[in-house]
Design a protein around this motif. Structure first.
Motif, PDB file in Angstrom:
ATOM      1  N   LYS A 127      35.208  38.860  41.081  1.00  0.00           N
ATOM      2  CA  LYS A 127      36.118  38.214  40.147  1.00  0.00           C
ATOM      3  C   LYS A 127      37.474  38.021  40.820  1.00  0.00           C
ATOM      4  O   LYS A 127      37.835  38.727  41.748  1.00  0.00           O
ATOM      5  CB  LYS A 127      36.274  39.064  38.890  1.00  0.00           C
ATOM      6  CG  LYS A 127      34.990  39.237  38.097  1.00  0.00           C
ATOM      7  CD  LYS A 127      35.224  40.100  36.877  1.00  0.00           C
ATOM      8  CE  LYS A 127      33.935  40.272  36.074  1.00  0.00           C
ATOM      9  NZ  LYS A 127      34.144  41.144  34.896  1.00  0.00           N
ATOM     10  N   ARG A 128      38.239  37.072  40.290  1.00  0.00           N
ATOM     11  CA  ARG A 128      39.544  36.773  40.872  1.00  0.00           C
ATOM     12  C   ARG A 128      40.456  37.998  40.834  1.00  0.00           C
ATOM     13  O   ARG A 128      41.205  38.271  41.774  1.00  0.00           O
ATOM     14  CB  ARG A 128      40.194  35.598  40.138  1.00  0.00           C
ATOM     15  CG  ARG A 128      41.503  35.146  40.781  1.00  0.00           C
ATOM     16  CD  ARG A 128      42.094  33.933  40.092  1.00  0.00           C
ATOM     17  NE  ARG A 128      43.314  33.505  40.754  1.00  0.00           N
ATOM     18  CZ  ARG A 128      43.370  32.715  41.803  1.00  0.00           C
ATOM     19  NH1 ARG A 128      42.239  32.255  42.326  1.00  0.00           N
ATOM     20  NH2 ARG A 128      44.518  32.373  42.348  1.00  0.00           N
ATOM     21  N   SER A 129      40.368  38.760  39.745  1.00  0.00           N
ATOM     22  CA  SER A 129      41.214  39.957  39.623  1.00  0.00           C
ATOM     23  C   SER A 129      40.859  40.995  40.684  1.00  0.00           C
ATOM     24  O   SER A 129      41.737  41.696  41.207  1.00  0.00           O
ATOM     25  CB  SER A 129      41.064  40.553  38.223  1.00  0.00           C
ATOM     26  OG  SER A 129      39.706  40.891  37.969  1.00  0.00           O
ATOM     27  N   GLU A 130      39.566  41.105  41.021  1.00  0.00           N
ATOM     28  CA  GLU A 130      39.135  42.043  42.057  1.00  0.00           C
ATOM     29  C   GLU A 130      39.678  41.636  43.425  1.00  0.00           C
ATOM     30  O   GLU A 130      40.130  42.472  44.211  1.00  0.00           O
ATOM     31  CB  GLU A 130      37.610  42.108  42.112  1.00  0.00           C
ATOM     32  CG  GLU A 130      36.956  42.703  40.883  1.00  0.00           C
ATOM     33  CD  GLU A 130      35.441  42.690  40.983  1.00  0.00           C
ATOM     34  OE1 GLU A 130      34.854  43.784  41.132  1.00  0.00           O
ATOM     35  OE2 GLU A 130      34.830  41.604  40.936  1.00  0.00           O
ATOM     36  N   ILE A 131      39.627  40.330  43.701  1.00  0.00           N
ATOM     37  CA  ILE A 131      40.131  39.840  44.993  1.00  0.00           C
ATOM     38  C   ILE A 131      41.642  40.051  45.080  1.00  0.00           C
ATOM     39  O   ILE A 131      42.166  40.466  46.121  1.00  0.00           O
ATOM     40  CB  ILE A 131      39.790  38.356  45.171  1.00  0.00           C
ATOM     41  CG1 ILE A 131      38.280  38.135  45.020  1.00  0.00           C
ATOM     42  CG2 ILE A 131      40.259  37.848  46.538  1.00  0.00           C
ATOM     43  CD1 ILE A 131      37.874  36.675  44.974  1.00  0.00           C
ATOM     44  N   THR A 132      42.343  39.793  43.976  1.00  0.00           N
ATOM     45  CA  THR A 132      43.802  39.954  43.953  1.00  0.00           C
ATOM     46  C   THR A 132      44.198  41.395  44.241  1.00  0.00           C
ATOM     47  O   THR A 132      45.184  41.656  44.945  1.00  0.00           O
ATOM     48  CB  THR A 132      44.360  39.521  42.588  1.00  0.00           C
ATOM     49  OG1 THR A 132      44.007  38.148  42.343  1.00  0.00           O
ATOM     50  CG2 THR A 132      45.874  39.657  42.552  1.00  0.00           C
ATOM     51  N   SER A 133      43.422  42.352  43.743  1.00  0.00           N
ATOM     52  CA  SER A 133      43.743  43.759  43.963  1.00  0.00           C
ATOM     53  C   SER A 133      43.608  44.148  45.437  1.00  0.00           C
ATOM     54  O   SER A 133      44.226  45.113  45.891  1.00  0.00           O
ATOM     55  CB  SER A 133      42.830  44.642  43.109  1.00  0.00           C
ATOM     56  OG  SER A 133      41.472  44.532  43.527  1.00  0.00           O
TER      57      SER A 133
END
Length: 428
Positions: free
Chosen positions: A146-152
């Motif tokens: 997910k985009r949130s996982e990549i951002t982290s």
């Protein structure tokens, strides 16, 4: 029971040599017409060669076949770090490309349990028109994150790659080193259970290679599975407890890393005194080594010694003329070509006989080497004046633990390469 991450069953990959394909519209139309007439399309390619039609004017070797891989079967358990070694053309990269689903096997199948992150060739998986930032998110999306996982993970990736100034620059403007830095950072930090790494780390500088090896060690402790292809035996030995040897598409050996590297290194060296041209050598040839014998203290042929044992080396050589004076030196190196010992005495002068030959015996009374496998290099010449003969990998030998020496259970190069008995006194 340990769960398997990769199961490979009878995988083979075949390529056809010489068949260059259809390159022009004319070729496509002729190929289509052959199919309409019910003729064998392969005959079209032979006609192209014979008549010079189209653009394929090269002689084909009758569509001969090349097996890049042949009946490979193995299982890699979750959390294992497995090294894959072999000569160029052995099939190492082909195997990783099949596991990465870049190419299909001719036969056989592979079962993979987990998301796969690949670092195969410089730029693989990157879109040249996208920026570094956009490619990070693209790779994460391919892995199903997910985009949130990549951002982290984003800040850690940029910090590791050390390209923060260029993160919003299209990667087509990156150097090969920058490509690799970002590609490795993405592969190592994104949440893939399986990491496939080819010999791309050689592109980076020494500091970055050490950084990558350290990160791979951390990744291994997290329980992720790694397949690591490299010609750097030191890196393989450092990271992998298990190693696989491929040769001409066949799986030759699957064992502990020390065992496989030792087998590979010895098979790569020629021992033929009647065909010394196979030795890796250089020099004027005015004085040459013809043969070498390794002996124990009882003058018996030996290539396995214990720590502290006597080692004798007998050399036979010839020269272009009698009465040539020279000195010699011996270098002992590890399987990964790390120099360990240098034996030399410039005051010890030798001289060729009237028959233009010489015989020399060297005595090493107390081998101080740690357990492992080693090679010998021989240097013959006049110090600072002339090199007569320098033969690399002229012989190999193994060192076993001595009866009087007690080492920790894990005896590898991490303990050191040379052993000296500790002599210490406690002060009051």
């Amino acid at each position: 029971m340990t769960k398997s991450a990769i199961e490979i069953k009878g995988i083979s990959k075949k390529y056809r040599l010489g068949v260059t394909g259809r390159k022009t519209l004319q070729d496509e139309i002729r190929y289509w017409w052959y199919k309409v007439k019910g003729k064998d399309p392969r005959q079209f390619m032979m006609n192209v060669v014979e008549t010079g039609l189209g653009t394929d004017k090269e002689r084909l070797p009758n569509g001969s076949e090349f097996w890049a891989l042949k009946d490979i079967s193995l299982t890699v358990n979750q959390g294992e770090v497995v090294g894959i070694i072999g000569r160029n053309g052995a099939g190492k990269s082909t195997l990783l490309k099949i596991l990465s689903r870049i190419t299909e096997p001719t036969s056989g199948e592979a079962f993979i349990d987990g998301r796969v992150g690949s670092l195969l060739e410089v730029g693989t998986g990157f879109h040249p028109e996208l920026t570094g930032r956009e490619n990070i998110y693209l790779n994460g999306a391919i892995l199903g994150m997910k985009r949130s996982e990549i951002t982290s993970k984003f800040d850690d990736i940029v910090e590791f790659a050390e390209i923060d100034k260029f993160i919003d620059t299209p990667v087509k403007r990156y150097s090969s080193g920058m490509y690799v830095r970002l590609a490795f950072a993405v592969a190592a930090h994104l949440e893939s259970e399986i990491l496939l790494v080819d010999e791309v780390l050689a592109v980076g500088d020494a500091a970055f290679q050490r950084k990558c090896l350290g990160k791979m060690g951390e990744v291994a402790t997290e329980g992720r599975t790694i397949l690591f292809v490299s010609h750097n035996m030191g890196a393989i030995n450092q990271l992998c407890k298990r190693c696989i040897l491929l040769d001409r598409g066949h799986l030759i050996k699957d064992d502990t890393t020390d065992t496989v590297i030792s087998s590979y290194a010895k098979e790569s060296v020629h021992y033929d005194e009647k065909a010394d041209r196979k030795w890796e050598r250089k020099g004027s040839g005015k004085v040459r080594i013809l043969s070498i014998s390794l002996l124990d203290e009882n003058n018996h042929a030996c290539n396995t010694y214990r720590m502290g044992q006597v080692m004798k080396i007998k050399l036979l050589g010839d020269a272009i003329e009698p009465d040539i004076d020279f000195t010699l030196a011996i270098q002992i190196v590890t399987l990964t070509d790390i120099p360990v010992l240098y034996l030399n005495n410039p005051l010890n002068i030798f001289r060729t006989s009237l028959k233009k030959d010489f015989r020399i015996e060297i005595n090493i009374p107390d081998l101080p080497l740690m357990p492992g496998s080693y090679f010998l290099h021989i240097w013959v010449g006049r110090v600072r004046r002339e090199l007569f003969d320098y033969v690399k990998y002229i012989a190999s030998f193994d060192i076993l633990q001595g009866k009087k020496v007690r080492l920790p259970l894990r005896t590898n190069y991490q303990l050191g390469l040379v052993y000296l008995e500790l002599s210490a006194t406690q002060l009051k």
